[in-house]
Structures are given as C-alpha cells and as structure tokens.
Design a protein around this motif. Structure first.
Motif, PDB file in Angstrom:
ATOM      1  N   VAL A 253       0.849  -1.185   0.000  1.00  0.00           N
ATOM      2  CA  VAL A 253       0.000   0.000   0.000  1.00  0.00           C
ATOM      3  C   VAL A 253       0.885   1.235   0.000  1.00  0.00           C
ATOM      4  N   PHE A 254       0.572   2.170  -0.898  1.00  0.00           N
ATOM      5  CA  PHE A 254       1.379   3.379  -1.083  1.00  0.00           C
ATOM      6  C   PHE A 254       0.568   4.604  -0.665  1.00  0.00           C
ATOM      7  N   PHE A 255       1.278   5.583  -0.056  1.00  0.00           N
ATOM      8  CA  PHE A 255       0.632   6.782   0.458  1.00  0.00           C
ATOM      9  C   PHE A 255       1.350   8.026  -0.072  1.00  0.00           C
ATOM     10  N   ALA A 256       0.591   9.117  -0.190  1.00  0.00           N
ATOM     11  CA  ALA A 256       1.143  10.389  -0.674  1.00  0.00           C
ATOM     12  C   ALA A 256       1.021  11.462   0.399  1.00  0.00           C
ATOM     13  N   PRO A 257       2.022  11.599   1.277  1.00  0.00           N
ATOM     14  CA  PRO A 257       2.035  12.660   2.290  1.00  0.00           C
ATOM     15  C   PRO A 257       2.726  13.906   1.733  1.00  0.00           C
ATOM     16  N   SER A 258       3.112  14.805   2.616  1.00  0.00           N
ATOM     17  CA  SER A 258       3.738  16.062   2.201  1.00  0.00           C
ATOM     18  C   SER A 258       5.207  15.898   1.837  1.00  0.00           C
ATOM     19  N   ASP A 259       5.769  14.724   2.029  1.00  0.00           N
ATOM     20  CA  ASP A 259       7.179  14.476   1.732  1.00  0.00           C
ATOM     21  C   ASP A 259       7.314  13.150   0.992  1.00  0.00           C
ATOM     22  N   GLY A 260       7.503  13.195  -0.329  1.00  0.00           N
ATOM     23  CA  GLY A 260       7.699  11.984  -1.119  1.00  0.00           C
ATOM     24  C   GLY A 260       6.527  11.033  -1.030  1.00  0.00           C
ATOM     25  N   ILE A 261       6.812   9.736  -0.970  1.00  0.00           N
ATOM     26  CA  ILE A 261       5.775   8.727  -0.768  1.00  0.00           C
ATOM     27  C   ILE A 261       6.270   7.708   0.265  1.00  0.00           C
ATOM     28  N   TYR A 262       5.302   7.025   0.892  1.00  0.00           N
ATOM     29  CA  TYR A 262       5.595   5.936   1.825  1.00  0.00           C
ATOM     30  C   TYR A 262       4.862   4.687   1.352  1.00  0.00           C
ATOM     31  N   GLY A 297      -0.004  13.868  -5.388  1.00  0.00           N
ATOM     32  CA  GLY A 297      -1.329  13.920  -4.805  1.00  0.00           C
ATOM     33  C   GLY A 297      -2.199  12.723  -5.099  1.00  0.00           C
ATOM     34  N   ALA A 298      -1.856  11.949  -6.129  1.00  0.00           N
ATOM     35  CA  ALA A 298      -2.707  10.818  -6.505  1.00  0.00           C
ATOM     36  C   ALA A 298      -1.898   9.828  -7.324  1.00  0.00           C
ATOM     37  N   ASN A 304       2.012  -4.106 -12.396  1.00  0.00           N
ATOM     38  CA  ASN A 304       2.668  -4.053 -11.091  1.00  0.00           C
ATOM     39  C   ASN A 304       3.341  -2.702 -10.829  1.00  0.00           C
ATOM     40  N   TRP A 305       3.023  -1.713 -11.651  1.00  0.00           N
ATOM     41  CA  TRP A 305       3.662  -0.408 -11.514  1.00  0.00           C
ATOM     42  C   TRP A 305       2.677   0.615 -10.945  1.00  0.00           C
ATOM     43  N   VAL A 306       3.157   1.411  -9.997  1.00  0.00           N
ATOM     44  CA  VAL A 306       2.427   2.546  -9.464  1.00  0.00           C
ATOM     45  C   VAL A 306       2.982   3.812 -10.122  1.00  0.00           C
ATOM     46  N   MET A 307       2.092   4.692 -10.600  1.00  0.00           N
ATOM     47  CA  MET A 307       2.531   5.882 -11.328  1.00  0.00           C
ATOM     48  C   MET A 307       1.889   7.136 -10.754  1.00  0.00           C
ATOM     49  N   PHE A 308       2.616   8.253 -10.889  1.00  0.00           N
ATOM     50  CA  PHE A 308       2.148   9.541 -10.395  1.00  0.00           C
ATOM     51  C   PHE A 308       3.025  10.625 -10.986  1.00  0.00           C
ATOM     52  N   THR A 309       2.658  11.890 -10.759  1.00  0.00           N
ATOM     53  CA  THR A 309       3.466  13.002 -11.245  1.00  0.00           C
ATOM     54  C   THR A 309       3.951  13.835 -10.072  1.00  0.00           C
ATOM     55  N   ASP A 322       8.039   0.172  -9.273  1.00  0.00           N
ATOM     56  CA  ASP A 322       7.698  -1.247  -9.410  1.00  0.00           C
ATOM     57  C   ASP A 322       7.289  -1.765  -8.034  1.00  0.00           C
ATOM     58  N   ALA A 323       5.971  -1.917  -7.837  1.00  0.00           N
ATOM     59  CA  ALA A 323       5.463  -2.312  -6.524  1.00  0.00           C
ATOM     60  C   ALA A 323       5.864  -3.726  -6.140  1.00  0.00           C
ATOM     61  N   ALA A 324       6.221  -4.550  -7.118  1.00  0.00           N
ATOM     62  CA  ALA A 324       6.571  -5.942  -6.853  1.00  0.00           C
ATOM     63  C   ALA A 324       8.068  -6.138  -6.605  1.00  0.00           C
ATOM     64  N   ALA A 325       8.846  -5.093  -6.760  1.00  0.00           N
ATOM     65  CA  ALA A 325      10.295  -5.213  -6.574  1.00  0.00           C
ATOM     66  C   ALA A 325      10.636  -5.466  -5.109  1.00  0.00           C
ATOM     67  N   SER A 326      11.741  -6.157  -4.873  1.00  0.00           N
ATOM     68  CA  SER A 326      12.141  -6.430  -3.491  1.00  0.00           C
ATOM     69  C   SER A 326      12.464  -5.128  -2.764  1.00  0.00           C
ATOM     70  N   LYS A 327      13.031  -4.170  -3.480  1.00  0.00           N
ATOM     71  CA  LYS A 327      13.308  -2.853  -2.925  1.00  0.00           C
ATOM     72  C   LYS A 327      12.804  -1.802  -3.909  1.00  0.00           C
ATOM     73  N   PRO A 328      11.540  -1.411  -3.796  1.00  0.00           N
ATOM     74  CA  PRO A 328      10.991  -0.430  -4.738  1.00  0.00           C
ATOM     75  C   PRO A 328      11.797   0.862  -4.764  1.00  0.00           C
ATOM     76  N   LYS A 329      11.916   1.439  -5.944  1.00  0.00           N
ATOM     77  CA  LYS A 329      12.603   2.719  -6.108  1.00  0.00           C
ATOM     78  C   LYS A 329      11.826   3.565  -7.116  1.00  0.00           C
TER      79      LYS A 329
END
Length: 463
Positions: A253-262, A297-298, A304-309, A322-329
């Motif tokens: 699960v990915f989140f969009a806070p005020s600093d990057g993403i978690y 923001g969204a 298996n890829w999460v995308m945003f601007t 790549d959400a499926a990667a062992s260490k996403p970057k």
C-alpha cells in the motif's frame, strides 16, 4: 472537397445529432450507408452539473460523433451548490460521487448508472451489444452521506469516501441492480477529513486522515469482514502528514504525504500493530526554489507499476515505482513543463497494437500558455520493464477551466483500445485520438464544460 460534398457531410452530422440512439448495432442512414457503433462515452458537464453521453459511430470510412443528451433519470443538482466528483466504472455500471458546499448538510451522496453496453467474448476478442440508453439505476442524495470527494474501484468493488462521517462505504456492483435495501452498501469507520484509501483483496482497507494534530499522518487499518465502529483493527502514523493519496498494488500500500511517498506491506491477516508497522520512505527530491520536499497527490496502477506526477517546470516528471520489486525505487521520466502549466495524474492504456502508454496533461494554472498532452511510451523494447520509459509525443490540446480540483482535462479509452477520448473543458469540445498514430482524428463541439469522461464498449456485435 466540393461545397456539395461538404454540405452532404454537414447534413449527415445534423441527422446523426437529431436521431435518437440506434436501436440496433447497425442501421442505415439517409445516404444508405450502414452506421456501426464503435464506443459509448459518458462525461461530466460541470456547467450544468449533470452527466451526458454520446457515441462514436462509423459510417463508411468516416468516424462521426452523435450526442445522446443527459443520462436518463440523472438527479437535478443545484448548479451553485453541488459538484460531481470522481466516477468509476465496473463492467456496465458507473458510479459517480456528489459533493455539496455545506459539509454534506445540503445534499451529497452518489448515483449509479447502467451504461447499457454488454461485452460478448469471442475467443481472442470481444464484441459489444448496445442494449439500452444509459440510465440511472439508483441514487442517494441526502444529509447522511458525509460529502464524498473520492471514489475508488478495487478488486471489482466501489469504495466511496464519506469524509464527514470519518469512514467509507463499499458497494458490490451487482447489488446496485437489486432491491433498494441492497443498494446502500456497507459503511466502515476509518479515515477522516479528506479521505483517501486503498483496499486489498476486499479483506483490508487503509484509510487516511489529511489533518494535523493527533491525526497528523494517521492511517486507519480497516477489517472489511466487520463494519461500522468495529471495523478499525488498529491505526498507525506516518512520519509526515498532509495525506492526499493512497493505492494498493502487488500486496503493498502506497501513500502520498507532504514528503515523497511511503509504502507498507499489506497486513491481510491483521497481525501487525501500531508499534510494529514499519513505513518505507521514497524521496522525490526537493523543490529547487523552496527547498521543500517534492510530493504528489494521486496514484494510478498499471500492472505491477504505481505511477504519479511530481514537480513543476524543469523538475516536472512522471514517476514510476515497481510495486513488486524487493526494494521499490522511483524512476523518473522528466517532462519539461512551461511556467504556468502543471502536470496532472496520468492515465494508462495497453493499446490494441500492444504498446503501453501513459497520458499526462499539462494543465494551465495561470497565464496565457498553450496546454499540452504528453504521451509516454512505458515499455519501448517490450520487455515489461518500464525503466526505459520515454516520451513518445507531445500534442497541443484545447483549454481546461481549472478551479481547484475541478475543470481539468480528462481522457478515457474504448474497450477495443483503439481510441482515446479526451475533453477540453474550456472549449466545450471532445476530441478523438488514434492510439495507433497518437494523433487527433476528430474534434467535436458538445457545449457546456466537459470534464471527467469514461468510455464503455468497442465495435458493436455483428453476430
């Protein structure tokens, strides 16, 4: 082309606009040529605060557009007090949220629409049966819906955020066709303020809080086997707040806070606690002028890829993880954006020719600058690794009419994945784009302020 021929085509356009929707998949027009339905679209008209629909039809070698008017049975909204918000489609059912200007104390809620198009599988392809006009199946507008802003589709079910109720409602699409008592969905406590959420396997949901104070950076983990007040299994806090986006992909699960993403691993068995959750941070860099962390923001998913601007001007980029990667970057595709323009959330498609694209509008925030649509080839060498994604083309588009979250361009794709249909809110136009040539092949004046658009169906059944 001679004036006589131009007059014939103008007459044909007029005839198609006046006639009601075709009662069969193919019919003959006044010139004796058969017209074949190619795709149906539904769009939000922000000027009139309603849903409208139309169809692209093929007459001989020409693709023409025929408007169908307002969606049958759509509720009459107060133009100065209510807004249509997000809408999603599952097969032949569309759900759209409605928001008011009084924290839900005027009339907010939702409407569900039968799109009237059925998919007919035929082995390696599908045909489509256009059985009836789009029409409202069910609606709920009152003071008890919590003024929704976000609507999601996860694993074949709709999730509507009830912001002022500090929770959300889950709808099963087929129930929207059933008895009234079965249409209202199931309410779950979780999240608050301006809720964004992600659901995983219809088992667990992660619902966010946007505000500060005790709920700053808070995420409520919701057990979807329960409901109401008992649904929250536990809550945890991210190191930064201002949460304005969430999505699930590949068991994370990915989140969009005020600093990057978690991101966190999805806790399907609800074995974690607030103390044991370990959020993982992915930085997007810093703004060159303010030195503040870049954010988004969204999100959207593509396989298996999460995308945003993120970013502005020279720092603007489409980002891929790549959400499926062992260490996403984070992988960035720079999109140089003129002063006064801003990237919005991408939309993606796998075209009929096998190419995978992301479409990113550059919408006007201020000034007099031409708006654009940037098309990114996600997989140039077709190895399913998007690390080589690159810009394929940038097109000039018409005007948006941005006001806060509203008035942006939008694009949708037919189910055959041959066309893109995009809106130009400021010009009252809908354009047709070829996914084969990545060029605009038709411009159609529909009036009003066309904003969000969805498409359903492809070439009509001939069987």
């Amino acid at each position: 082309m001679s004036l006589w021929k131009i007059g014939c085509w103008v007459s044909l356009f007029s005839l198609l606009g006046v006639l009601g929707p075709f009662e069969r998949s193919a019919t003959a027009n006044a010139s004796g040529r058969r017209s074949e339905r190619m795709v149906r679209i539904v769009w939000q008209d922000r000027e009139e605060k309603t849903l409208r629909w139309g169809e692209f039809v093929q007459v001989g070698p020409r693709l023409l557009f025929r408007t169908g008017g307002e969606v049958q049975g759509f509720p009459s909204l107060k133009k100065e007090r209510q807004e249509l918000v997000q809408m999603q489609r599952m097969e032949d059912i569309l759900v759209v949220g409605v928001r008011d200007d009084d924290d839900g104390q005027f009339q907010s809620g939702w409407a569900a629409v039968d799109l009237g198009v059925d998919e007919i599988p035929h082995g390696d392809h599908s045909d489509y049966e256009y059985r009836n006009h789009p029409r409202v199946l069910a609606t709920q507008l009152d003071k008890s819906q919590g003024n929704p802003a976000h609507l999601y589709l996860y694993d074949g079910q709709f999730y509507l955020a009830n912001d002022r109720l500090d929770g959300f409602t889950r709808f099963v699409p087929k129930a929207l066709r059933g008895p009234v008592e079965g249409r209202r969905g199931t309410f779950y406590r979780g999240g608050g303020g301006h809720i964004t959420l992600a659901a995983v396997d219809n088992q667990v949901a992660y619902s966010t809080w946007i505000g500060g104070g005790a709920t700053n950076g808070q995420v409520d983990v919701v057990d979807l086997s329960k409901n109401g007040e008992k649904a929250i299994a536990y809550s945890f806090h991210l190191p930064s707040g201002g949460l304005h986006g969430a999505i699930a992909n590949s068991g994370r699960v990915f989140f969009a806070p005020s600093d990057g993403i978690y991101w966190v691993d999805a806790d399907l068995n609800l074995q974690s606690t607030a103390e044991t959750v370990k959020p993982n941070h992915l930085s997007l860099g810093e703004d060159a002028e303010s030195d503040r962390p870049l954010r988004t923001g969204a999100f959207v998913n593509h396989r298996n890829w999460v995308m945003f601007t993120t970013g502005k001007m020279d720092q603007s980029a489409l980002c891929l993880v790549d959400a499926a990667a062992s260490k996403p970057k984070v992988i960035k595709v720079p999109i140089k954006t003129a002063d006064g323009l801003s990237l919005i959330t991408p939309e993606t498609v796998v075209a009929a020719n096998g190419k995978r694209y992301a479409f990113v509008f550059q919408n006007k925030k201020e000034g007099e600058v031409r708006e654009k649509l940037t098309i990114i080839d996600l997989d140039p060498n077709r190895d399913r690794d998007f690390s080589d994604a690159a810009i394929a083309k940038t097109l000039d588009v018409g005007a948006s009419q941005v006001e806060g979250h509203y008035g942006h361009h939008s694009i949708a794709f037919d189910d055959d994945k041959r066309f893109g249909i995009l809106t130009n809110p400021g010009d009252g136009e809908i354009w047709l784009l070829s996914l084969n040539t990545l060029s605009v092949i038709g411009k159609h004046k529909v009036g009003g302020m066309p904003t969000k658009v969805l498409a359903v169906g492809g070439e009509a059944s001939k069987h």
